[in-house]
Design a protein around this motif. Structure first.
Motif, short mmCIF file in Angstrom:
data_model
loop_
_atom_site.label_atom_id
_atom_site.label_comp_id
_atom_site.label_asym_id
_atom_site.label_seq_id
_atom_site.Cartn_x
_atom_site.Cartn_y
_atom_site.Cartn_z
N PRO A 150 -9.66 -1.93 -1.82
CA PRO A 150 -9.12 -0.95 -0.86
C PRO A 150 -9.21 -1.47 0.56
O PRO A 150 -9.93 -2.41 0.84
CB PRO A 150 -10.03 0.26 -1.08
CG PRO A 150 -11.32 -0.32 -1.60
CD PRO A 150 -10.93 -1.53 -2.40
N VAL A 170 0.42 4.16 1.20
CA VAL A 170 0.40 4.88 2.48
C VAL A 170 0.98 4.02 3.59
O VAL A 170 1.86 4.45 4.35
CB VAL A 170 -1.04 5.31 2.83
CG1 VAL A 170 -1.10 5.91 4.23
CG2 VAL A 170 -1.55 6.32 1.81
N THR A 217 -4.86 10.66 7.99
CA THR A 217 -4.87 9.77 6.82
C THR A 217 -4.23 8.42 7.15
O THR A 217 -4.75 7.36 6.78
CB THR A 217 -4.13 10.43 5.65
OG1 THR A 217 -4.83 11.62 5.26
CG2 THR A 217 -4.05 9.49 4.45
N ASP A 271 0.84 -1.20 0.00
CA ASP A 271 0.00 0.00 0.00
C ASP A 271 0.88 1.25 0.00
O ASP A 271 1.84 1.34 0.77
CB ASP A 271 -0.89 -0.01 1.24
CG ASP A 271 -1.91 1.11 1.23
OD1 ASP A 271 -3.03 0.89 0.76
OD2 ASP A 271 -1.57 2.22 1.70
N ARG A 287 -6.57 6.37 9.43
CA ARG A 287 -7.72 5.84 8.69
C ARG A 287 -7.30 4.66 7.83
O ARG A 287 -8.03 3.67 7.72
CB ARG A 287 -8.35 6.93 7.83
CG ARG A 287 -9.20 7.95 8.59
CD ARG A 287 -10.07 8.74 7.63
NE ARG A 287 -9.26 9.51 6.68
CZ ARG A 287 -8.86 10.76 6.88
NH1 ARG A 287 -9.20 11.40 8.00
NH2 ARG A 287 -8.15 11.39 5.96
N ARG A 288 -6.13 4.76 7.21
CA ARG A 288 -5.69 3.67 6.34
C ARG A 288 -5.36 2.41 7.15
O ARG A 288 -5.66 1.29 6.72
CB ARG A 288 -4.47 4.12 5.54
CG ARG A 288 -4.15 3.23 4.36
CD ARG A 288 -5.28 3.22 3.36
NE ARG A 288 -5.00 2.30 2.24
CZ ARG A 288 -5.93 1.77 1.48
NH1 ARG A 288 -7.21 2.04 1.70
NH2 ARG A 288 -5.62 0.97 0.49
N VAL A 334 -7.39 -1.12 6.35
CA VAL A 334 -6.71 -2.29 5.79
C VAL A 334 -6.36 -3.32 6.86
O VAL A 334 -6.57 -4.52 6.68
CB VAL A 334 -5.44 -1.87 5.02
CG1 VAL A 334 -4.68 -3.09 4.52
CG2 VAL A 334 -5.80 -0.95 3.86
#
Length: 353
Positions: free
Chosen positions: A353, A233, A264, A231, A267-268, A272
């Protein structure tokens, strides 16, 4: 250092045990070594793989079988052939009573079979990798997975794995994996100086290439830890905490490695991996510490410091909460305890995602 690197190079790592198996039909062997990970490459001939409660799978030249989670599998030249020998824990190779002898062929104890000029040649490698970090990898694999490199058809999942008939695709004839398999076969048959060192490294490369193919094919069900490492991020943040787990990381400093905001990144992680950045870091540190306790004689305080815990008491408390026992009790229990699979067990189709 990502998960696979940590598994193959970490404190629990062992050199792979390598065999070049040569047979003339009829023949049959049972893989009952309970190894953490195994690899079987068909260099010549055909092989039938049989497992518990699953239809046999036929392999041809260039096919690869990955075994995991201590699966017991039978390899034979035909479905009707009987097992002649068993590969047991500790890589003990034993012929069964009343069966034709299967033995080491020539010096070096690297060739094993019933005929040095046999038409079937298998290249096998097994890794003994007990530990918490390896649990992530092993827990993401079925007991047996076939990858085909010799033709563009589907791959099968053996020995009670995924029975939905999913396709594992073909690795093609000119990609990374087939090239490594050809090099492995050449080196296994060679007697040149440095052969053992080359084979050790080649076996690791073949395993990594096979896993990449397995999880990077279109439509693959990808483990969350693998997806996270790719990923844009999460990847930089995970790489940073893996490379230096003892650093004084914060959400802000981890976000800076990925050039995103703290919000961010958080949240990621939640989307995931189903957890927060600091909770993931804590679990990673404890997994590394658990493996170091089992596979080194370092004092508990040194293990704690290497894992990023400046306070041994805080480390002991966190460790007991995670593993249900103190660091010293965990170490003294020995490797007989099965590792718990750390991290979320969820897996998603690639590209989601």
């Amino acid at each position: 250092m990502d998960t696979i690197t940590a598994v193959l190079d970490g404190h629990a790592a062992r050199r792979p045990f390598l065999l070049r198996c040569v047979f003339t039909p009829p023949w049959g062997i049972r893989l009952a070594d309970h190894a953490t990970l195994g690899l079987v490459v068909v260099a010549a001939g055909t092989v039938v793989v049989s497992g518990i409660d699953h239809a046999p799978v036929r392999l041809g030249p260039g096919d690869v079988l990955i075994t995991a989670a201590a699966a017991d599998l039978d390899l034979t030249d035909a479905e009707t052939s009987e097992v002649d020998a068993v590969v047991e824990p500790g890589q003990v190779c034993r012929t069964l009573p009343g069966r034709p002898p299967v033995t080491f062929l020539g010096p070096g104890h690297t060739d094993w079979g019933n005929d040095p000029a046999g038409s079937t040649v298998l290249l096998t490698a097994t890794w003994e990798l007990p530990g918490q970090v390896s649990g992530r990898l092993v827990g993401s694999l079925p007991p047996g997975t076939v990858i085909r490199t010799h033709r563009a058809d589907t791959a099968d999942t053996a020995a009670g794995a995924d029975r939905s008939g999913r396709s594992d695709g073909s690795a093609g004839s000119d990609g990374e994996l087939p090239a490594l398999l050809r090099l492995l076969a050449t080196e296994m048959a060679a007697t040149s100086p440095g052969r053992t060192a080359v084979l050790d490294r080649l076996a690791d490369l073949v395993l990594i290439a096979a896993l990449r193919h397995h999880w990077q094919r279109p439509g693959a069900t990808v483990p969350t830890w693998w997806q996270a490492q790719e990923d844009p991020v999460l990847g930089p943040a995970l790489a940073a905490m893996s490379a230096d787990p003892a650093a004084e990381w914060s959400v802000a400093s981890l976000a800076a490695t990925a050039h995103v905001s703290r919000a961010t990144l958080s949240r990621r992680f939640a989307a995931v991996l189903g957890t927060s950045p600091m909770a993931h870091l804590r679990r990673w540190r404890l997994d590394l510490a658990a493996d170091r306790l089992r596979h080194s004689t370092d004092p508990v305080g040194a293990v704690a410091a290497a894992a990023g815990f400046s306070d041994p008491f805080a480390f002991s408390t966190a460790f007991r909460r995670e593993f249900g026992r103190s660091p010293r009790d965990y170490r003294s229990a020995g490797p007989a305890d099965a590792p718990r699979i750390s991290g979320p067990a969820r897996a998603r189709p690639s590209g989601t995602p």
